[in-house]
Scaffold this motif. Structure first.
Motif, PDB file in Angstrom:
ATOM      1  N   GLY A 159       9.663   0.245 -10.201  1.00  0.00           N
ATOM      2  CA  GLY A 159      10.183  -0.314  -8.968  1.00  0.00           C
ATOM      3  C   GLY A 159       9.962   0.614  -7.801  1.00  0.00           C
ATOM      4  O   GLY A 159       9.430   1.720  -7.936  1.00  0.00           O
ATOM      5  N   GLY A 160      10.387   0.164  -6.643  1.00  0.00           N
ATOM      6  CA  GLY A 160      10.281   0.960  -5.431  1.00  0.00           C
ATOM      7  C   GLY A 160      11.010   0.268  -4.304  1.00  0.00           C
ATOM      8  O   GLY A 160      11.197  -0.958  -4.312  1.00  0.00           O
ATOM      9  N   GLY A 165      -2.027  -2.968   0.201  1.00  0.00           N
ATOM     10  CA  GLY A 165      -1.816  -4.319   0.708  1.00  0.00           C
ATOM     11  C   GLY A 165      -2.161  -4.476   2.172  1.00  0.00           C
ATOM     12  O   GLY A 165      -1.865  -5.510   2.776  1.00  0.00           O
ATOM     13  N   GLU A 166      -2.807  -3.478   2.761  1.00  0.00           N
ATOM     14  CA  GLU A 166      -3.186  -3.527   4.169  1.00  0.00           C
ATOM     15  C   GLU A 166      -4.708  -3.535   4.288  1.00  0.00           C
ATOM     16  O   GLU A 166      -5.430  -3.277   3.327  1.00  0.00           O
ATOM     17  N   LEU A 167      -5.207  -3.827   5.486  1.00  0.00           N
ATOM     18  CA  LEU A 167      -6.625  -3.643   5.765  1.00  0.00           C
ATOM     19  C   LEU A 167      -6.993  -2.202   5.420  1.00  0.00           C
ATOM     20  O   LEU A 167      -6.292  -1.265   5.797  1.00  0.00           O
ATOM     21  N   GLY A 168      -8.097  -2.019   4.703  1.00  0.00           N
ATOM     22  CA  GLY A 168      -8.461  -0.650   4.378  1.00  0.00           C
ATOM     23  C   GLY A 168      -9.614  -0.538   3.411  1.00  0.00           C
ATOM     24  O   GLY A 168     -10.181  -1.540   2.943  1.00  0.00           O
ATOM     25  N   GLU A 188       6.195  -4.147  -2.457  1.00  0.00           N
ATOM     26  CA  GLU A 188       6.374  -5.265  -1.523  1.00  0.00           C
ATOM     27  C   GLU A 188       5.233  -6.266  -1.642  1.00  0.00           C
ATOM     28  O   GLU A 188       5.397  -7.437  -1.303  1.00  0.00           O
ATOM     29  N   LYS A 189       4.082  -5.819  -2.116  1.00  0.00           N
ATOM     30  CA  LYS A 189       2.955  -6.718  -2.334  1.00  0.00           C
ATOM     31  C   LYS A 189       2.959  -7.336  -3.727  1.00  0.00           C
ATOM     32  O   LYS A 189       2.069  -8.123  -4.061  1.00  0.00           O
ATOM     33  N   ALA A 190       3.936  -6.972  -4.541  1.00  0.00           N
ATOM     34  CA  ALA A 190       4.039  -7.478  -5.916  1.00  0.00           C
ATOM     35  C   ALA A 190       2.806  -7.116  -6.748  1.00  0.00           C
ATOM     36  O   ALA A 190       2.320  -7.919  -7.544  1.00  0.00           O
ATOM     37  N   LEU A 220      12.255 -13.272  -7.798  1.00  0.00           N
ATOM     38  CA  LEU A 220      11.457 -13.771  -6.685  1.00  0.00           C
ATOM     39  C   LEU A 220      10.220 -14.497  -7.198  1.00  0.00           C
ATOM     40  O   LEU A 220       9.692 -14.178  -8.269  1.00  0.00           O
ATOM     41  N   ALA A 221       9.751 -15.428  -6.397  1.00  0.00           N
ATOM     42  CA  ALA A 221       8.554 -16.185  -6.776  1.00  0.00           C
ATOM     43  C   ALA A 221       7.279 -15.543  -6.260  1.00  0.00           C
ATOM     44  O   ALA A 221       6.225 -15.630  -6.906  1.00  0.00           O
ATOM     45  N   ASP A 222       7.348 -14.885  -5.095  1.00  0.00           N
ATOM     46  CA  ASP A 222       6.151 -14.359  -4.440  1.00  0.00           C
ATOM     47  C   ASP A 222       6.423 -12.981  -3.850  1.00  0.00           C
ATOM     48  O   ASP A 222       7.579 -12.571  -3.706  1.00  0.00           O
ATOM     49  N   ALA A 223       5.351 -12.336  -3.467  1.00  0.00           N
ATOM     50  CA  ALA A 223       5.466 -11.055  -2.788  1.00  0.00           C
ATOM     51  C   ALA A 223       6.300 -11.203  -1.525  1.00  0.00           C
ATOM     52  O   ALA A 223       6.224 -12.226  -0.824  1.00  0.00           O
ATOM     53  N   VAL A 224       7.089 -10.174  -1.227  1.00  0.00           N
ATOM     54  CA  VAL A 224       7.939 -10.243  -0.032  1.00  0.00           C
ATOM     55  C   VAL A 224       7.184  -9.819   1.221  1.00  0.00           C
ATOM     56  O   VAL A 224       7.684  -9.976   2.328  1.00  0.00           O
TER      57      VAL A 224
END
Length: 814
Positions: free
Chosen positions: A753-754, A630-633, A673-675, A793-797
């Motif tokens: 999960g995580g 979920g990061e630049l990479g 965390e990025k769902a 939850l509706a979206d990634a946190v």
């Protein structure tokens, strides 16, 4: 003779599959047995079945057996001798007690009656067991035991009544594969032609597999159980005592056998195999001389735990062979050869057989089962298998039979000697890598630093690993992280019809321009998902596919079977030709820029695109601007010979930025965390709509589209955030399969999960009833037997708008 299906093997597994295929409507079948039904290993089984199982699929299978066996006699007229005496699994250590509570967290949600009880209640249920040192037990009152031969004969009788043919005393002698996928079974009484063939050969399964060119990874282990003389204390009992499973002291089970005692032992040393080359065809009802020296320590413990047995003689000893695969799970599913299925490799056939037959029949008839069959798929093994590995891993599995099944339990036998390793294996080991086995690959799971022991940490609760992973997460997000992901499966799909083929079997639009990337899902004609893949367009008629390591063989096999006659499309497995290095984090662009002359700015190298570039002097590196973090990479798919120089250059360039090494445990935390979903959510029991991945789909134009996009009715995936445990609650997180509750009723279960280190809370994926999946819904998750509040939850946190992976040069410099 001709039939739609031929099943070779008349033990409990073959009889169950025949019975359940008939229940699903496939009655044109032949069950072929070389001698009498059950004469392999079924007849000498002790016959127990329990709900005390912490594997979701096996828990469903075992529960089904406890409902089928009591009614089978009334349905078929065959005596099965069901004894519904219940059972107790005792625990001495805190970790064992945690395991019992974890099992409870799964079983309660499936409707299984069970409770964790203390010594006082154990004494009420079983007044003769020595409770010294015992802290608790899992009481499962609807467990029992049966006559093994009776239930197999009962299922065979049921299949015969529904139209199947059961042929005994006719040995199969060979197989011939016909063009188009049909088979001919050669037997002593003539040939049988069939569309579909099943190997349910039990201890003979390897020979049958050899006829089809398969080397099945199973071995035959010897197991004892002993029956005592009649027990005076049992003579006047009004009820049968529960079976006791004592994993530590007895390493097995103790129960009543009529008015005698029965002790079964899985010794924890000197596991012994038999028939290592192949089982002799003439072996029928085979038993072996007892080896008292091998089992004596545990037999003595059994007598100490049941003192009323101590002065009695042993009336009978059963010492017979049972099949064990490398990981303890059955071989249920496609073999890799067209129209050849496997139903073998079961170490507990009486307990698992009914459910195995039921769900395998569903898979065969409908293209998918009502549970995920991934952990039983025979194509799941990727290690370099030879006889040393096959037999050694089977022995390891036997010795683990009555050990605590910790999450992510490390099984070190024949690793890394038979593993696939990247060129960086030793280098990363020196950096502190603690490896996990993923489809036979050694993949870094986490990195030990400082004084942390470089060994697996096994626990049901939060351990030192919690902070180790947290440090890796923080390091990657603050600067950059590097991970060896060589285990990824990699295919090149090419040919004049490649694009049309992929359009037909996958949900998303194919990438149009050269170098473009699309994330897509492979869909079965019934709408169920076969897998997830990333496609990169290399040329108009060539695509590069990257997908989960565990699906390497099965997804390739599936793609080959989807190919139509005359369709010009080919598949090259290049999984061992390319290594993979993931470089991710805000400094990743600066680090990679120091190692390549290729432009990396957004204008030159956009997100979700790939280019072939030179890195550290290594040519033809496939650089994909996509990561699971979920990061630049980038994912750098490097020709295997170039892995070391590319890695060394990246590490040197990354040192000033604070580059950290990260393992797959860290990537799991980041993806939660990025769902991002994983293979635990994407299985062939769910559709696109149920998995909530319709945004990666066209509205039509691919097989199974209508069914896969239909509004979910049974269940749908939900993204949950759990409250942190209170001071009086277990400091633990869900491990998978825990039940989820809404207003006092079970509505689903956790798939994966995580911990979310960015928000300080645990995140999970779950399949729940649609009414429980609405964002904001308050739920409860059973964690080690205690309810924990969660909300949908509706979206990634973390970065729900995907700004970080899209980052421009200014963000990288900040």
């Amino acid at each position: 003779m001709q039939a739609k299906v031929v099943i070779i093997g008349g033990g409990v597994m073959g009889c169950s599959l025949a019975y359940h295929l008939c229940k699903e409507g496939w009655t044109d079948l032949v069950l072929l047995e070389k001698a009498e039904l059950t004469s392999g290993s079924t007849w000498h089984a002790a016959g127990q079945i329990t709900h005390s199982v912490s594997h979701y699929g096996l828990a469903k299978m075992a529960a089904y057996g406890t409902t089928l066996y009591p009614r089978l006699e009334a349905e078929t007229g065959q005596s099965c001798s069901w004894h519904g005496c219940g059972s107790l699994r005792v625990a001495y250590e805190d970790a064992e007690v945690d395991w019992l509570h974890y099992t409870l967290s799964i079983g309660r949600g499936l409707g299984h009656e069970m409770e964790v009880v203390g010594p006082e209640r154990i004494r009420e249920l079983h007044p003769y067991y020595n409770l010294e040192g015992i802290k608790a037990a899992l009481h499962t009152p609807h467990d029992g035991h049966v006559d093994p031969a009776g239930v197999a004969f009962g299922m065979a009788a049921g299949a015969r009544r529904m139209g199947a043919k059961v042929i005994r005393h006719n040995r199969a002698t060979g197989l011939t594969a016909k063009p188009g996928g049909a088979w001919i079974v050669h037997s002593e009484q003539g040939d049988i032609a069939c569309e579909i063939l099943v190997n349910a050969g039990g201890t003979y399964a390897r020979q049958i597999g050899r006829w089809a060119g398969l080397d099945l990874p199973i071995a035959n282990l010897l197991h004892h159980y002993l029956v005592t003389e009649p027990v005076p204390e049992f003579r006047d009992l009004e009820r049968e005592l529960p079976v006791v499973r004592d994993d530590r002291e007895v390493s097995g089970y103790i129960r009543m056998e009529q008015k005698a005692g029965l002790i079964g032992i899985y010794e924890k040393a000197k596991a012994t195999t038999v028939w290592d080359e192949e089982t002799p065809w003439e072996a029928e009802n085979e038993l072996f001389e007892p080896d008292y020296d091998r089992i004596m320590p545990w037999l003595e413990n059994a007598m100490a735990r049941m003192p009323i047995f101590a002065e009695l003689g042993i009336k009978r000893v059963v010492h017979g062979a049972i099949t064990h695969p490398p990981d303890g799970q059955m071989l249920l599913g496609p073999s890799g050869r067209r129209n050849l299925w496997l139903c073998c490799g079961s170490q507990v056939g009486i307990a698992w057989g009914p459910g195995a037959g039921k769900y395998l029949a569903q898979w065969m008839v409908h293209g998918a089962a009502d549970i995920s069959m991934a952990s039983f798929d025979p194509r799941r093994f990727g290690a370099r298998i030879d006889d040393d590995y096959r037999i050694g891993k089977a022995k390891e599995d036997y010795l683990l039979r009555h050990e605590i099944p910790f999450p992510h339990l490390d099984r070190p036998a024949h690793r890394p000697s038979h593993s696939k390793t990247s060129p960086l294996y030793e280098t990363l080991k020196d950096k502190g890598a603690v490896y996990q086995d993923v489809y036979g690959w050694e993949r870094p799971y986490w990195y030990a630093t400082g004084e942390t022991p470089r060994a697996h940490i096994h626990a049901f609760r939060r351990s030192a690993l919690h902070e180790i992973v947290g440090a890796e997460v923080r390091g990657l997000r603050a600067a950059a992280g590097i991970a060896d992901l060589t285990a990824f499966a990699k295919l090149e799909i090419h040919g004049a019809d490649a694009a049309g083929f992929l359009e037909r079997v996958s949900s998303n639009r194919l990438p149009k321009s050269l170098g473009a990337i699309s994330l897509t899902y492979l869909v079965n004609p019934n709408g169920r998902l076969e897998g997830e893949a990333t496609f990169v367009k290399l040329a108009e008629d060539r695509f590069y596919a990257v997908y989960a390591a565990t699906k390497e063989a099965s997804l390739l096999n599936w793609l080959e079977e989807q190919r139509r006659d005359g369709e010009a499309v080919s598949f090259d497995n290049v999984s061992e030709a390319y290594g993979v290095l993931m470089l991710a984090g805000p400094a990743s662009r600066a680090i990679l820029a120091a190692c390549t002359e290729a432009p990396l700015d957004n204008g030159s190298f956009r997100w979700l695109s790939g280019k072939e570039i030179a890195v550290a002097g290594v040519e033809a590196v496939r650089a994909l601007r996509v990561t699971y973090s979920g990061e630049l990479g980038w994912e750098l798919h490097v020709p295997m010979a170039g892995m070391a120089p590319v890695y060394e250059a990246l590490v040197a360039a990354g040192a000033p930025h604070g580059l950290v090494h990260v393992g797959s445990a860290t990537l799991n935390a980041l993806r939660m965390e990025k769902a991002y979903k994983s293979g635990h959510e994407i299985t062939n029991e769910v559709t696109l709509a149920e998995a909530a991945v319709t945004h990666f789909s066209r509205p039509s134009g691919f097989q199974g589209a209508e069914a896969s996009l239909a509004q979910p009715e049974k269940w749908v995936v939900a993204y949950l955030q759990l409250d942190e445990p209170g001071p009086d609650e277990p400091q633990a997180d869900p491990l998978g399969s825990e039940s989820i509750w809404l207003n006092g009723r079970s509505v689903g279960s956790i798939t994966s999960g995580g911990y979310g280190y960015g928000i300080g809370a645990f995140l999970a994926w779950a399949y729940v009833k649609p009414e429980a999946a609405r964002p904001g819904t308050e739920l409860e998750v059973m964690v080690l037997g205690k309810p924990r509040r969660a909300r949908v939850l509706a979206d990634a946190v973390w970065d729900a708008e995907n700004q970080r992976p899209r980052a421009d040069a200014r963000l990288a410099a900040e």
